[in-house]
Write a protein that holds these residues in place. Structure first.
Motif, PDB file in Angstrom:
ATOM      1  N   LYS A  57       0.829  -1.210   0.000  1.00  0.00           N
ATOM      2  CA  LYS A  57       0.000   0.000   0.000  1.00  0.00           C
ATOM      3  C   LYS A  57       0.855   1.248   0.000  1.00  0.00           C
ATOM      4  O   LYS A  57       1.595   1.501   0.937  1.00  0.00           O
ATOM      5  N   ASN A  58       0.730   2.003  -1.079  1.00  0.00           N
ATOM      6  CA  ASN A  58       1.410   3.292  -1.205  1.00  0.00           C
ATOM      7  C   ASN A  58       2.878   3.245  -0.771  1.00  0.00           C
ATOM      8  O   ASN A  58       3.360   4.113  -0.062  1.00  0.00           O
ATOM      9  N   LEU A  59       3.572   2.212  -1.218  1.00  0.00           N
ATOM     10  CA  LEU A  59       4.972   2.007  -0.813  1.00  0.00           C
ATOM     11  C   LEU A  59       5.906   3.028  -1.472  1.00  0.00           C
ATOM     12  O   LEU A  59       5.940   3.160  -2.694  1.00  0.00           O
ATOM     13  N   LYS A  60       6.641   3.744  -0.619  1.00  0.00           N
ATOM     14  CA  LYS A  60       7.656   4.671  -1.137  1.00  0.00           C
ATOM     15  C   LYS A  60       8.988   4.319  -0.505  1.00  0.00           C
ATOM     16  O   LYS A  60       9.046   3.914   0.655  1.00  0.00           O
ATOM     17  N   HIS A  61      10.047   4.482  -1.282  1.00  0.00           N
ATOM     18  CA  HIS A  61      11.370   4.265  -0.701  1.00  0.00           C
ATOM     19  C   HIS A  61      12.359   5.304  -1.204  1.00  0.00           C
ATOM     20  O   HIS A  61      12.455   5.561  -2.389  1.00  0.00           O
ATOM     21  N   LYS A  62      13.076   5.862  -0.252  1.00  0.00           N
ATOM     22  CA  LYS A  62      14.108   6.831  -0.574  1.00  0.00           C
ATOM     23  C   LYS A  62      15.393   6.313   0.044  1.00  0.00           C
ATOM     24  O   LYS A  62      15.451   6.052   1.240  1.00  0.00           O
ATOM     25  N   TYR A  63      16.438   6.091  -0.775  1.00  0.00           N
ATOM     26  CA  TYR A  63      17.731   5.680  -0.220  1.00  0.00           C
ATOM     27  C   TYR A  63      18.361   6.880   0.476  1.00  0.00           C
ATOM     28  O   TYR A  63      18.182   8.015   0.028  1.00  0.00           O
ATOM     29  N   PRO A  64      19.110   6.627   1.562  1.00  0.00           N
ATOM     30  CA  PRO A  64      19.701   7.735   2.322  1.00  0.00           C
ATOM     31  C   PRO A  64      20.468   8.708   1.421  1.00  0.00           C
ATOM     32  O   PRO A  64      20.371   9.910   1.580  1.00  0.00           O
ATOM     33  N   ALA A  70      13.479   5.971  -4.977  1.00  0.00           N
ATOM     34  CA  ALA A  70      13.536   4.802  -5.849  1.00  0.00           C
ATOM     35  C   ALA A  70      12.135   4.231  -6.080  1.00  0.00           C
ATOM     36  O   ALA A  70      11.856   3.671  -7.136  1.00  0.00           O
ATOM     37  N   LEU A  71      11.263   4.352  -5.099  1.00  0.00           N
ATOM     38  CA  LEU A  71       9.867   3.912  -5.265  1.00  0.00           C
ATOM     39  C   LEU A  71       8.951   5.084  -4.927  1.00  0.00           C
ATOM     40  O   LEU A  71       9.103   5.724  -3.894  1.00  0.00           O
ATOM     41  N   ARG A  72       7.990   5.327  -5.813  1.00  0.00           N
ATOM     42  CA  ARG A  72       7.188   6.536  -5.661  1.00  0.00           C
ATOM     43  C   ARG A  72       5.695   6.242  -5.517  1.00  0.00           C
ATOM     44  O   ARG A  72       4.864   6.865  -6.151  1.00  0.00           O
ATOM     45  N   GLY A  73       5.396   5.239  -4.693  1.00  0.00           N
ATOM     46  CA  GLY A  73       3.989   4.943  -4.451  1.00  0.00           C
ATOM     47  C   GLY A  73       3.533   3.710  -5.212  1.00  0.00           C
ATOM     48  O   GLY A  73       2.983   3.813  -6.295  1.00  0.00           O
ATOM     49  N   ILE A  74       3.786   2.548  -4.623  1.00  0.00           N
ATOM     50  CA  ILE A  74       3.412   1.280  -5.262  1.00  0.00           C
ATOM     51  C   ILE A  74       2.177   0.738  -4.559  1.00  0.00           C
ATOM     52  O   ILE A  74       2.143   0.638  -3.333  1.00  0.00           O
ATOM     53  N   ASN A  75       1.181   0.407  -5.341  1.00  0.00           N
ATOM     54  CA  ASN A  75      -0.022  -0.224  -4.804  1.00  0.00           C
ATOM     55  C   ASN A  75      -0.306  -1.479  -5.604  1.00  0.00           C
ATOM     56  O   ASN A  75      -0.537  -1.402  -6.803  1.00  0.00           O
ATOM     57  N   THR A  76      -0.239  -2.619  -4.937  1.00  0.00           N
ATOM     58  CA  THR A  76      -0.574  -3.848  -5.651  1.00  0.00           C
ATOM     59  C   THR A  76      -0.740  -4.966  -4.627  1.00  0.00           C
ATOM     60  O   THR A  76      -0.532  -4.762  -3.431  1.00  0.00           O
ATOM     61  N   ALA A  77      -1.135  -6.134  -5.096  1.00  0.00           N
ATOM     62  CA  ALA A  77      -1.258  -7.284  -4.197  1.00  0.00           C
ATOM     63  C   ALA A  77      -0.890  -8.541  -4.965  1.00  0.00           C
ATOM     64  O   ALA A  77      -1.122  -8.631  -6.175  1.00  0.00           O
ATOM     65  N   PHE A  78      -0.261  -9.484  -4.287  1.00  0.00           N
ATOM     66  CA  PHE A  78       0.099 -10.764  -4.897  1.00  0.00           C
ATOM     67  C   PHE A  78      -0.543 -11.885  -4.102  1.00  0.00           C
ATOM     68  O   PHE A  78      -0.508 -11.892  -2.869  1.00  0.00           O
ATOM     69  N   ILE A  82       2.070 -10.254 -15.716  1.00  0.00           N
ATOM     70  CA  ILE A  82       3.245  -9.405 -15.855  1.00  0.00           C
ATOM     71  C   ILE A  82       3.012  -8.044 -15.209  1.00  0.00           C
ATOM     72  O   ILE A  82       1.942  -7.448 -15.369  1.00  0.00           O
ATOM     73  N   VAL A  83       4.012  -7.621 -14.451  1.00  0.00           N
ATOM     74  CA  VAL A  83       3.972  -6.300 -13.827  1.00  0.00           C
ATOM     75  C   VAL A  83       5.025  -5.447 -14.515  1.00  0.00           C
ATOM     76  O   VAL A  83       6.181  -5.857 -14.623  1.00  0.00           O
ATOM     77  N   VAL A  84       4.629  -4.296 -14.999  1.00  0.00           N
ATOM     78  CA  VAL A  84       5.557  -3.433 -15.729  1.00  0.00           C
ATOM     79  C   VAL A  84       5.903  -2.216 -14.880  1.00  0.00           C
ATOM     80  O   VAL A  84       5.010  -1.494 -14.437  1.00  0.00           O
ATOM     81  N   MET A  85       7.212  -2.025 -14.652  1.00  0.00           N
ATOM     82  CA  MET A  85       7.632  -0.897 -13.818  1.00  0.00           C
ATOM     83  C   MET A  85       8.482   0.110 -14.582  1.00  0.00           C
ATOM     84  O   MET A  85       9.208  -0.238 -15.500  1.00  0.00           O
ATOM     85  N   ALA A  86       8.356   1.370 -14.204  1.00  0.00           N
ATOM     86  CA  ALA A  86       9.240   2.424 -14.699  1.00  0.00           C
ATOM     87  C   ALA A  86       9.254   3.550 -13.687  1.00  0.00           C
ATOM     88  O   ALA A  86       8.235   3.852 -13.074  1.00  0.00           O
ATOM     89  N   LYS A  87      10.411   4.118 -13.490  1.00  0.00           N
ATOM     90  CA  LYS A  87      10.569   5.312 -12.650  1.00  0.00           C
ATOM     91  C   LYS A  87       9.867   5.220 -11.301  1.00  0.00           C
ATOM     92  O   LYS A  87       9.120   6.110 -10.905  1.00  0.00           O
ATOM     93  N   GLY A  88      10.089   4.119 -10.624  1.00  0.00           N
ATOM     94  CA  GLY A  88       9.578   4.004  -9.257  1.00  0.00           C
ATOM     95  C   GLY A  88       8.104   3.688  -9.139  1.00  0.00           C
ATOM     96  O   GLY A  88       7.548   3.739  -8.047  1.00  0.00           O
ATOM     97  N   GLN A  89       7.473   3.365 -10.268  1.00  0.00           N
ATOM     98  CA  GLN A  89       6.047   3.055 -10.210  1.00  0.00           C
ATOM     99  C   GLN A  89       5.682   1.837 -11.046  1.00  0.00           C
ATOM    100  O   GLN A  89       6.428   1.433 -11.921  1.00  0.00           O
ATOM    101  N   ILE A  90       4.509   1.285 -10.735  1.00  0.00           N
ATOM    102  CA  ILE A  90       3.971   0.229 -11.588  1.00  0.00           C
ATOM    103  C   ILE A  90       3.124   0.901 -12.655  1.00  0.00           C
ATOM    104  O   ILE A  90       2.170   1.600 -12.347  1.00  0.00           O
ATOM    105  N   LEU A  91       3.507   0.700 -13.928  1.00  0.00           N
ATOM    106  CA  LEU A  91       2.754   1.337 -15.006  1.00  0.00           C
ATOM    107  C   LEU A  91       1.536   0.511 -15.357  1.00  0.00           C
ATOM    108  O   LEU A  91       0.509   1.022 -15.756  1.00  0.00           O
ATOM    109  N   MET A  92       1.681  -0.814 -15.222  1.00  0.00           N
ATOM    110  CA  MET A  92       0.581  -1.678 -15.648  1.00  0.00           C
ATOM    111  C   MET A  92       0.817  -3.089 -15.137  1.00  0.00           C
ATOM    112  O   MET A  92       1.954  -3.507 -14.949  1.00  0.00           O
TER     113      MET A  92
END
Ligand SMILES: Nc1ncnc2c1ncn2[C@@H]1O[C@H](COP(=O)(O)OP(=O)(O)OP(=O)(O)O)[C@@H](O)[C@H]1O
Ligand SMILES: Nc1ncnc2c1ncn2[C@@H]1O[C@H](COP(=O)(O)OP(=O)(O)O)[C@@H](O)[C@H]1O
Ligand SMILES: [Mg+2]
Ligand SMILES: [Mg+2]
Lengths: 270, 292
Positions: free
Chosen positions: A6-13, A18-26, A206-216
């Motif tokens: 849910k709305n996963l964001k990650h910033k390296y120190p 690197a992640l700008r808001g990921i929402n998905t479920a597996f 298939i999960v497609v990612m670009a620029k810190g997000q899931i596009l599709m």
């Protein structure tokens, strides 16, 4: 086992986001491929799924329980991550010791560890290499060693980060066997890869990612027909699919057989 | 007249702790300006041959060698790896082996090799800027090389070899971690380098790409070169399957849907050939429709 993100964001120190808001479920055991641009955040994302990295924001729920509630050591029983670079994972003197390490930590009884070694070393093709030092293995053997040591822990979910790198025909076949084994045994396999031939042969989610997000996220049919998203994520369809598309064949082709079928039908339609 | 730039004569090699030889009586000539691809199963000896071409074998690895390799007239066993690196550069299969581990930033990493060569500082900066733009790593220049994604490290590894402008570039599976479009872009750069006269020796498992780019293809198996020739000679060889190599997908699909002898060439090895040939088949069929 269900993993919710849910709305996963990650910033390296040191770096940017690197992640700008990921929402998905597996859920379930149909194998999933994650594809997309270099630097998209695939590895960063995967390392969150068993707690190797902690979210800067957002949360990860495993069967409803926040991943924060337990340590990575606890979650490794359920979710295993195989590193993109094997050298970051291997640290013992023999392949056998690498294989034993995980289940020993989990308190698996000796006889069962031995059974698992027999089975896993066969599956990953290292039966004859058990007493070899991991650093004397070649690059692809190392990769299979790291896959083996995670399989030894028998997690419910296993994440393979670029296992296809440098694999030859036989190595790819072996990976297919591992992915099939996991599916048949109700284990979820999530694979990150840049090899689109391998993707269409082994995955239909298939999960497609670009620029810190899931596009599709979607079936291979959907993903490889979406030219705009592919371009945005620096992905191209595999060779056969490209030829079919360039010829304007009505149905999308992923395998030789499909292509031959679609092409001949088109010929006879006239 | 093309001149021979690399000459491998009856070269064999065994790593110290191994019982099997890694290379067995390898004989190979590479002409200046040629684009050579080496293919074969894992463990067939491709990386070992790369290491031998740049002199890491026998100068750095411990083992037993026989035979002789000359690169641009220099015997690899009698000159230092440093001297040889002025002529021939290697991009390692594992990009982390390319890193100096002394640089704090990607820019320093790129400067490292140039510094060793006594390139003046301002010239250094302009070279780094140019290569960073070419390889699309400008945004990474201030980053720590150990805090990059896999694909980003691979680009840096390639850049640090190309920046030294060697006559010969040996590429050992150098795009395995790149995204598909990035990988195509890098191969375009390599192709341009080759067109500008740089000799390329490339190890790759991507047969579509090998067929597209290589002038010559050599197949290795158990340390020996078992097949060699133009892409067409190699990929049409009935022996190919014995060496655990498959031809490009384009070959397999065209072979299957095109009547043998349809044209002087009834198969394709590259994407553009395949599309053109198959379009012809579809189009021709349409012309025949009234008679059918
Ligand atoms: N340890 C780190 N410290 C700082 N930044 C990092 C670190 N690891 C990765 N990054 C940055 O985070 C972003 C995402 O990296 P990540 O490794 O997740 O990408 P990826 O999608 O796996 O890429 P690739 O396909 O190249 O493996 C990149 O911009 C990268 O430079
Ligand atoms: N550094 C090394 N030390 C010992 N043996 C090695 C080393 N590198 C490669 N080998 C062995 O040499 C053989 C050829 O390997 P390699 O050249 O890496 O093949 P390829 O690159 O075609 O996969 C294999 O049997 C491999 O195990
Ligand atoms: Mg990655
Ligand atoms: Mg190799």
């Amino acid at each position: 086992m269900k993993i919710e993100i849910k709305n996963l964001k990650h910033k390296y120190p040191s770096g940017g986001e690197a992640l700008r808001g990921i929402n998905t479920a597996f859920e379930g055991s149909d194998p999933i491929a994650i594809i997309g641009q270099n630097g998209a955040g695939k590895t960063t994302f995967a390392k969150h799924l068993n707690g190797l990295l902690r979210p800067t924001e957002g949360q990860i729920l495993i069967d409803g329980e926040s991943i924060h509630e337990h340590t990575t050591a606890y979650w490794s029983k359920y979710i295993g991550y195989v590193f993109q670079n094997p050298d970051n994972q291997l640290f013992l003197e023999t392949v056998r010791k690498e294989f034993e390490f995980g289940p020993k930590q989990l308190g698996v009884p000796r006889h069962e560890i031995n059974d698992r070694i027999d089975f896993v070393s066969e599956l990953v093709g290292l039966k004859h290499r058990l007493s070899t030092h991991p650093f004397d293995l070649n690059a692809t053997e190392k990769k299979f060693c790291t896959i083996g040591s995670i399989l030894m822990m028998d997690p419910k979910v296993i994440i393979l980060d670029e296992p296809t790198c440098g694999q030859d025909v036989e190595g790819n076949q072996r990976l297919t066997e591992i992915i099939t084994y996991l599916k048949n045994n109700d284990r979820l396999c999530i694979t990150i890869t840049h090899d689109m031939k391998f993707v269409v042969r082994n995955f239909d989610q298939i999960v497609v990612m670009a620029k810190g997000q899931i596009l599709m996220s979607g079936s291979k049919n959907l993903v490889f027909s979406d030219t705009k998203t592919l371009l945005e994520s620096y992905v191209t369809p595999p060779p056969i699919t490209r030829v079919g598309q360039a010829l304007g064949l009505k149905d999308i082709s992923f395998s030789k057989e499909e292509f031959i079928d679609h092409f001949t039908r088109r010929l006879h339609q006239r | 007249m093309t001149s021979t730039l690399i000459q491998v004569s009856h070269f064999s090699y065994r790593y110290n702790q191994e019982s099997e030889v890694a290379l067995k009586n390898v004989h190979l000539e590479v002409a200046a300006g040629e684009f050579v691809a080496m293919i074969g199963a894992n463990g067939s000896g491709k990386s070992t041959l790369c290491n031998a071409l740049v002199g890491l074998i026998p100068n750095y690895f411990v083992g037993y060698s026989e035979g002789r390799i000359t690169v641009d007239g220099k015997d690899t066993a009698s000159v230092s790896v440093g001297e040889l690196s002025q002529t021939i550069g290697l991009v390692f299969q594992n990009p982390f082996n390319q890193l100096s581990y002394t640089a704090d930033t990607v820019a320093e990493e790129l400067a490292y090799g140039l510094g060793n060569r006594g390139v003046p500082r301002d010239e250094m900066f302009s070279k780094i800027k140019k290569i960073a733009e070419l390889m699309q790593i400008d945004e990474l220049l201030d980053k720590n090389p150990l805090e990059l994604s896999g694909g980003q490290v691979q680009r840096v590894a390639l850049a640090s070899a190309i920046i030294l402008e060697p006559k010969i570039l040996v590429l050992d599976e150098c795009t395995t971690q790149l995204d598909p479009i990035g990988s195509e872009q890098i191969m375009d750069i390599i192709k341009k380098l080759n067109e500008s006269g740089i000799t390329i020796v490339m190890v790759d498992h991507d047969m579509e790409r090998v067929a597209e780019l290589a002038d010559k293809v050599y197949v290795l198996q158990h340390g020996s070169i078992v097949l060699g020739g133009t892409p067409e000679e190699v990929f049409c060889s009935p022996q190919l399957a014995e060496f655990s190599v498959s031809p490009p997908d384009y070959y397999e699909i065209t072979k299957n849907v095109i009547q043998p002898g349809y044209r002087e060439k009834d198969f394709a090895l590259t994407e553009s050939q395949a599309i053109a040939l198959l379009q012809e088949v579809l189009y021709e069929d349409r012309n025949q429709e009234p008679q059918a």
